[in-house]
Design a protein around this motif. Structure first.
Motif, mmCIF file in Angstrom:
data_model
loop_
_atom_site.group_PDB
_atom_site.id
_atom_site.type_symbol
_atom_site.label_atom_id
_atom_site.label_comp_id
_atom_site.label_asym_id
_atom_site.label_seq_id
_atom_site.Cartn_x
_atom_site.Cartn_y
_atom_site.Cartn_z
ATOM 1 N N GLN A 114 0.833 -1.206 0.000
ATOM 2 C CA GLN A 114 0.000 0.000 0.000
ATOM 3 C C GLN A 114 0.866 1.255 0.000
ATOM 4 O O GLN A 114 0.523 2.260 -0.590
ATOM 5 C CB GLN A 114 -0.924 0.027 1.235
ATOM 6 C CG GLN A 114 -1.900 -1.127 1.317
ATOM 7 C CD GLN A 114 -2.883 -1.151 0.168
ATOM 8 O OE1 GLN A 114 -3.377 -0.119 -0.238
ATOM 9 N NE2 GLN A 114 -3.135 -2.337 -0.389
ATOM 10 N N LYS A 115 2.011 1.165 0.694
ATOM 11 C CA LYS A 115 2.925 2.308 0.741
ATOM 12 C C LYS A 115 3.847 2.369 -0.477
ATOM 13 O O LYS A 115 4.772 3.174 -0.527
ATOM 14 C CB LYS A 115 3.794 2.233 2.013
ATOM 15 C CG LYS A 115 3.018 2.576 3.285
ATOM 16 C CD LYS A 115 3.965 2.924 4.432
ATOM 17 C CE LYS A 115 4.920 1.782 4.712
ATOM 18 N NZ LYS A 115 5.878 2.057 5.792
ATOM 19 N N LYS A 116 3.608 1.457 -1.437
ATOM 20 C CA LYS A 116 4.381 1.381 -2.693
ATOM 21 C C LYS A 116 5.851 0.979 -2.475
ATOM 22 O O LYS A 116 6.692 1.228 -3.333
ATOM 23 C CB LYS A 116 4.341 2.711 -3.478
ATOM 24 C CG LYS A 116 2.953 3.300 -3.633
ATOM 25 C CD LYS A 116 2.283 2.794 -4.904
ATOM 26 C CE LYS A 116 0.964 3.494 -5.158
ATOM 27 N NZ LYS A 116 -0.203 2.643 -5.121
ATOM 28 N N GLU A 117 6.151 0.399 -1.341
ATOM 29 C CA GLU A 117 7.507 -0.152 -1.176
ATOM 30 C C GLU A 117 7.612 -1.482 -1.921
ATOM 31 O O GLU A 117 8.673 -1.848 -2.411
ATOM 32 C CB GLU A 117 7.805 -0.372 0.312
ATOM 33 C CG GLU A 117 7.982 0.914 1.086
ATOM 34 C CD GLU A 117 7.906 0.704 2.593
ATOM 35 O OE1 GLU A 117 7.804 1.714 3.300
ATOM 36 O OE2 GLU A 117 7.942 -0.451 3.060
ATOM 37 N N LYS A 174 5.653 -3.864 -5.029
ATOM 38 C CA LYS A 174 4.706 -3.699 -6.131
ATOM 39 C C LYS A 174 3.659 -4.812 -6.037
ATOM 40 O O LYS A 174 3.984 -5.991 -6.031
ATOM 41 C CB LYS A 174 5.462 -3.764 -7.457
ATOM 42 C CG LYS A 174 4.575 -3.615 -8.649
ATOM 43 C CD LYS A 174 5.209 -2.690 -9.693
ATOM 44 C CE LYS A 174 4.234 -2.367 -10.805
ATOM 45 N NZ LYS A 174 3.405 -1.255 -10.678
#
Ligand code: ZN
Ligand code: ZN
Length: 693
Positions: free
Chosen positions: A331-334, A336
């Motif tokens: 969700q935090k885009k750390e 994919k």
């Protein structure tokens, strides 16, 4: 001891890569080697390199040295011109012909030692096959042969639209040599393995190796079969459960000599000495087994991500029920996020029914194990010659108190975890903050007097099934019943051959198995996992229900799942019933935020054990005070100390405390300070677990 026992850090620039042999040659002339040991002693320690060994001592090799009064195997991690110690001993002998660890592995093990508070040597030892932690040479371990599996050809399938989309993303990253982490969220039966296989094929095509990790070593042969039939026996290297130490080393050596390799194994395979690493796959990434239980207590997922970062490789974390931490990272885009939301071949998801156990009539003839609905469905399945799996997440030692009328469970007001009943004291105890209360005789929610003590085991289920279905062929699979090494595999293969009608088990039977004739899965009690004294209990319950549910209806026949519970309205059960991970995640992440648990904080668990109860208790209180007084402006919170869920184990009393903070480094540093001042009494043992599960 003449060696300096304080910690000298060795800068990583001292560690050579293959290209910098020349630098090492001159460094070797310097005269002193930095050596670490597979023991809980910090180091590195200085040893003199005698003239005669100057050409053979190298970074990454093992050597024989005297340490105190013992002769030990040490790992060379650096060189120095001078030494601060006045009485430095000589290196006695060099064990290896070539270095066992390259610069990246040294860097990775150093990272492990810092992250998980163990010595560098312990981290190195855990990264090597058992035989090599001791003084065996390569020659001594070269005798045994590695056994091969039979091949059966299965063809490459053309990917579905969702699979293609996921593969495009992964192959793009592999092409770019980017170090990306992908979270592959695919529902049960959606074909995650096919994505792994094609991603590995891609990596292999560009000359890069892959490591595939499975959650349980017993599952390795099944996974390995699929990989071998796709890539050929000669390209796939498997660490499996039947291997002797000598075979493990032989395989390690073989892998090391390959330009590219595909390695399959349980968590320790993450340290495989593959060249040109391109991809690491972690299947069923949410599983607890990826956490190492003994020091160093590393989490394989984090080690994999760090190794991939160091070597420019990609990581695929695959799961039908991603861990809350991983999904949060996505969700935090750390990470994919890649999704496979459909089952392959349009097979439907099984129908899940929830049975409200509060409504069941009970009597002596009908104990609280089976509802009418579950009993009837088992009978139906048996009549149709279909197979049944009955499931109970038994952590037998934790008994909780609940109301049989309204389902209310007694939990800690300040920690929001279920309280555990202690027989000895007759009290309910919180295993986080050590709050103690009397078990209530009247339900605080509905005022009924039907308060009950809950705790059933798989053995009792087996007895009850035999009583109800005397004709059925029954097998039980849990750790108690699996003392023999091969028992697990034997039960599974006779279940596959349909020589068993009903398989009863703990979460073990939920893991990635595929039995087309299973049409009914019964969860005898969802409450057992829902009420574990653990902030992850809701997550565990959702995972287990989804995973066991996923075992039903894998073949042509439609599957059915029956879940028995006293808390039918709990969001973990409701979301599992609707097969809705996102709905579950939304509620759970809110809860974690409110209660200040991971992923919003980090936790370190410190356990002290001793033969005498007072000794364990005094020691942890002392340690707590030391940690407390080292606190300056850091925002680390200390919970406890409190006795462990099983306070006395193998003759030792165990007490623990938790350190909680927003930044892991703060807790780690604070604890290090506390531990450095702690004068450990003899007979007291301290275990540190960073990010415990
Ligand atoms: Zn009640
Ligand atoms: Zn509490």
């Amino acid at each position: 001891m003449t060696n300096d026992t304080s910690f000298h850090s060795v800068s990583l620039e001292n560690i050579p890569s293959e290209e910098s042999d020349k630098i090492q040659m001159t460094e070797r002339e310097l005269g002193f080697a930095k050596i670490v040991f597979g023991l809980p002693v910090e180091g590195p320690f200085d040893y003199r390199v005698p003239e005669g060994l100057k050409s053979s001592v190298e970074i990454g090799k093992r050597v024989w040295v005297n340490f105190g009064k013992r002769r030990l195997v040490g790992f060379v991690v650096g060189f120095a011109r001078e030494s601060d110690c006045d009485d430095v001993k000589n290196i006695e002998a060099v064990i290896d012909e070539y270095p066992l660890l390259d610069d990246k592995m040294l860097e990775l093990t150093k990272w492990i030692s810092q992250r998980y508070l163990c010595s560098w040597g312990q981290a190195i030892a855990s990264a090597l096959p058992a035989g090599l932690r001791h003084g065996k040479t390569q020659m001594q371990t070269r005798s045994a042969a590695v056994e091969d599996y039979d091949l059966e050809d299965c063809d490459e399938k053309s990917p579905t639209a969702h699979q293609s989309r996921a593969l495009d993303e992964i192959t793009r990253a592999i092409d770019k040599k980017a170090s990306e982490v992908f979270l592959l969220h695919g529902i049960t039966g959606s074909g995650k393995t096919e994505v792994y296989l094609q991603a590995i094929k891609k990596a292999k095509g560009v000359g890069r190796s892959s490591i595939v990790l499975v959650p349980e070593i017993a599952l390795t042969p099944q996974t390995a079969e699929r990989f071998k039939s796709r890539f050929g026996n000669e390209n796939v290297f498997v660490f499996h459960s039947k291997m002797l130490d000598s075979q493990r080393f032989l395989l390690w050596h073989k892998i090391r000599s390959q330009k590219t390799a595909i390695v399959v194994g349980a968590r320790s395979a993450i340290f495989s000495p593959v060249k040109n690493l391109g991809l690491i796959v972690i299947d069923e990434e949410h599983e607890n087994t990826y956490k190492q239980e003994d020091a160093p207590r590393y989490n394989t997922k984090d080690v994999a991500i760090e190794r991939a970062r160091l070597q420019g490789a990609c990581v695929i974390l695959g799961s039908a029920t991603p861990s809350i931490e991983s999904y949060y990272s996505a969700q935090k885009k750390e990470f994919k996020l890649l999704k496979l939301p459909e089952r392959i071949q349009q097979r439907g998801l099984p129908l899940v029914s929830v049975v409200d156990m509060r409504q069941q009539k009970r009597s002596k003839q009908r104990p609280e194990i089976f509802s009418f609905a579950l009993e009837q469905e088992i009978g139906n399945a048996l009549q149709k010659k279909e197979q049944v799996m009955l499931f109970l997440n038994r952590r037998g030692f934790s008994t909780f108190v609940h109301c049989r009328k309204c389902g209310h469970v007694i939990s800690c007001k300040s920690c929001s975890v279920t309280l555990t009943f202690h027989k000895q004291s007759g009290k309910l105890v919180c295993h986080y903050c050590n709050n103690k209360t009397e078990p209530p005789s009247i339900c605080p929610k509905c005022q009924s007097s039907y308060m009950g003590y809950f705790g059933i085991g798989t053995q009792r289920i087996e007895n009850e099934v035999s009583r109800l279905f005397p004709e059925a062929r029954i097998a039980r699979m849990d750790t108690d019943a699996l003392s023999k090494r091969d028992a697990h595999q034997k039960i599974l293969s006779s279940f596959k051959k349909q020589q068993i009608d009903i398989l009863i088990g703990t979460q073990m039977i939920a893991k990635g198995l595929d039995f087309p004739n299973v049409t009914l899965v019964g969860v005898v009690s969802a409450d057992v996992s829902l009420n574990l004294p653990d902030f992850r209990s809701a997550e565990r319950t959702f995972n287990l229900l989804t995973q066991v549910g996923g075992r039903a209806g894998r073949g042509q026949l439609k599957g059915r799942v029956i879940v028995q519970t006293y808390s039918p309205d709990h969001y973990a059960i409701e979301s599992a019933k609707h097969h809705d991970y996102d709905e579950f995640y939304k509620k759970e992440i809110e809860n974690r935020k409110c209660t200040d648990f991971p992923p919003f904080t980090n936790i370190i668990n410190v356990t002290v054990r001793a033969k005498k109860q007072e000794k364990a208790k005094d020691a942890i209180l002392e340690l707590k005070n030391l940690v407390d007084s080292a606190k300056t402006d850091s925002e680390v919170e200390i919970l406890g100390p409190s006795p462990c869920i099983v306070e006395k184990m193998r003759g030792q009393y165990r007490w623990s405390m938790l350190l909680r903070s927003r930044k892991i480094d703060e807790s780690v540093n604070l604890l290090k300070k506390g531990l450095s001042k702690f004068k450990k009494p003899s007979g007291v043992y301290v275990a540190v677990d960073v990010d415990p599960l």
